[in-house]
Design a protein around this motif. Structure first.
Motif, PDB file in Angstrom:
ATOM      1  N   TRP A 197       0.856  -1.188   0.000  1.00 27.73           N
ATOM      2  CA  TRP A 197       0.000   0.000   0.000  1.00 27.73           C
ATOM      3  C   TRP A 197       0.885   1.229   0.000  1.00 27.73           C
ATOM      4  N   GLY A 198       0.553   2.187  -0.827  1.00 24.34           N
ATOM      5  CA  GLY A 198       1.346   3.400  -0.887  1.00 24.34           C
ATOM      6  C   GLY A 198       0.810   4.370  -1.908  1.00 24.34           C
ATOM      7  N   CYS A 199       1.702   5.239  -2.391  1.00 30.23           N
ATOM      8  CA  CYS A 199       1.278   6.316  -3.284  1.00 30.23           C
ATOM      9  C   CYS A 199       2.388   6.662  -4.269  1.00 30.23           C
ATOM     10  N   LEU A 200       1.990   7.400  -5.285  1.00 29.02           N
ATOM     11  CA  LEU A 200       2.991   7.912  -6.219  1.00 29.02           C
ATOM     12  C   LEU A 200       3.655   9.160  -5.636  1.00 29.02           C
ATOM     13  N   SER A 201       2.884   9.935  -4.876  1.00 28.69           N
ATOM     14  CA  SER A 201       3.398  11.111  -4.180  1.00 28.69           C
ATOM     15  C   SER A 201       2.424  11.449  -3.056  1.00 28.69           C
ATOM     16  N   LEU A 202       2.747  12.447  -2.262  1.00 33.42           N
ATOM     17  CA  LEU A 202       1.882  12.857  -1.163  1.00 33.42           C
ATOM     18  C   LEU A 202       0.509  13.309  -1.670  1.00 33.42           C
ATOM     19  N   GLU A 203       0.431  13.717  -2.914  1.00 32.74           N
ATOM     20  CA  GLU A 203      -0.835  14.152  -3.510  1.00 32.74           C
ATOM     21  C   GLU A 203      -1.600  13.018  -4.194  1.00 32.74           C
ATOM     22  N   GLY A 204      -1.075  11.800  -4.158  1.00 33.59           N
ATOM     23  CA  GLY A 204      -1.747  10.650  -4.748  1.00 33.59           C
ATOM     24  C   GLY A 204      -1.247  10.356  -6.137  1.00 33.59           C
ATOM     25  N   PRO A 205      -1.868   9.424  -6.818  1.00 30.93           N
ATOM     26  CA  PRO A 205      -2.909   8.536  -6.328  1.00 30.93           C
ATOM     27  C   PRO A 205      -2.371   7.539  -5.296  1.00 30.93           C
ATOM     28  N   VAL A 206      -3.294   6.984  -4.541  1.00 33.07           N
ATOM     29  CA  VAL A 206      -2.993   6.071  -3.439  1.00 33.07           C
ATOM     30  C   VAL A 206      -3.712   4.754  -3.684  1.00 33.07           C
ATOM     31  N   GLY A 207      -3.036   3.643  -3.435  1.00 30.20           N
ATOM     32  CA  GLY A 207      -3.698   2.363  -3.595  1.00 30.20           C
ATOM     33  C   GLY A 207      -2.774   1.200  -3.305  1.00 30.20           C
ATOM     34  N   TYR A 208      -3.225   0.047  -3.746  1.00 32.54           N
ATOM     35  CA  TYR A 208      -2.521  -1.210  -3.509  1.00 32.54           C
ATOM     36  C   TYR A 208      -1.998  -1.757  -4.831  1.00 32.54           C
ATOM     37  N   LEU A 209      -0.830  -2.370  -4.769  1.00 31.85           N
ATOM     38  CA  LEU A 209      -0.345  -3.130  -5.912  1.00 31.85           C
ATOM     39  C   LEU A 209       0.393  -4.349  -5.399  1.00 31.85           C
ATOM     40  N   ARG A 210       0.542  -5.294  -6.286  1.00 30.23           N
ATOM     41  CA  ARG A 210       1.225  -6.530  -5.885  1.00 30.23           C
ATOM     42  C   ARG A 210       2.675  -6.216  -5.579  1.00 30.23           C
ATOM     43  N   ALA A 211       3.128  -6.644  -4.410  1.00 31.16           N
ATOM     44  CA  ALA A 211       4.494  -6.362  -3.972  1.00 31.16           C
ATOM     45  C   ALA A 211       5.533  -6.980  -4.907  1.00 31.16           C
ATOM     46  N   ASP A 212       5.186  -8.077  -5.571  1.00 30.25           N
ATOM     47  CA  ASP A 212       6.141  -8.710  -6.479  1.00 30.25           C
ATOM     48  C   ASP A 212       6.319  -7.930  -7.779  1.00 30.25           C
ATOM     49  N   ARG A 213       5.576  -6.843  -7.968  1.00 32.01           N
ATOM     50  CA  ARG A 213       5.714  -5.977  -9.141  1.00 32.01           C
ATOM     51  C   ARG A 213       6.674  -4.829  -8.857  1.00 32.01           C
ATOM     52  N   LEU A 214       7.240  -4.808  -7.637  1.00 29.69           N
ATOM     53  CA  LEU A 214       8.195  -3.771  -7.233  1.00 29.69           C
ATOM     54  C   LEU A 214       9.566  -4.399  -7.032  1.00 29.69           C
ATOM     55  N   GLU A 215      10.612  -3.580  -7.207  1.00 29.22           N
ATOM     56  CA  GLU A 215      11.951  -4.090  -6.934  1.00 29.22           C
ATOM     57  C   GLU A 215      11.990  -4.591  -5.490  1.00 29.22           C
ATOM     58  N   ALA A 216      12.773  -5.602  -5.245  1.00 25.44           N
ATOM     59  CA  ALA A 216      12.857  -6.222  -3.923  1.00 25.44           C
ATOM     60  C   ALA A 216      13.446  -5.257  -2.901  1.00 25.44           C
ATOM     61  N   LEU A 217      13.059  -5.431  -1.639  1.00 30.55           N
ATOM     62  CA  LEU A 217      13.644  -4.667  -0.562  1.00 30.55           C
ATOM     63  C   LEU A 217      15.098  -5.064  -0.398  1.00 30.55           C
ATOM     64  N   ALA A 218      15.963  -4.090  -0.210  1.00 31.76           N
ATOM     65  CA  ALA A 218      17.405  -4.379  -0.090  1.00 31.76           C
ATOM     66  C   ALA A 218      17.750  -4.827   1.309  1.00 31.76           C
TER      67      ALA A 218
END
Length: 126
Positions: free
Chosen positions: A105-126
């Motif tokens: 869950w997160g956002c593109l910026s403080l102004e939004g948009p805000v929502g959910y996406l699959r975590a496996d679609r993001l680079e892995a946590l270091a």
């Protein structure tokens, strides 16, 4: 504390005293409902940029992540059949505020948009 201390929320209104409440949070009546698709605010958590504007139990410092090749759908809820808000393209930055199971869950910026996406679609946590 003295009566001149500006950090107090004073007065009950006896004897002609100031009845104004001071401070960032007041019980001043109904507030406009926040659009959860535009403001990174849930009942339990908010973006740290909202400190002093909205009161929640926890504030999160966003963890910037990059969208993986193939892009990712930003959804209103953490489920596959939720309404799609937009599609993030490969290389787009996403500010992760919370991860639960396979959903971020997160956002593109403080102004939004805000929502959910699959975590496996993001680079892995270091």
């Amino acid at each position: 504390m003295s009566q001149t201390d500006d950090t107090t929320s004073d007065s009950i209104g006896t004897g002609g005293e100031d009845t104004h409440v001071h401070g960032p949070y007041t019980l001043s009546g109904p507030q406009a409902r926040i659009d959860p698709r535009r403001v990174p605010l849930r009942g339990d958590l908010a973006h740290v940029g909202l400190v002093g504007k909205h009161f929640v139990p926890h504030y999160a410092v966003p963890q910037p992540r990059t969208v993986m090749p193939g892009g990712a759908a930003l959804l209103t809820d953490p489920r596959e059949d939720a309404e799609e808000l937009c599609t993030l393209m490969e290389g787009d930055s996403f500010e992760v505020l919370d991860v639960a199971g396979k959903w971020a869950w997160g956002c593109l910026s403080l102004e939004g948009p805000v929502g959910y996406l699959r975590a496996d679609r993001l680079e892995a946590l270091a």
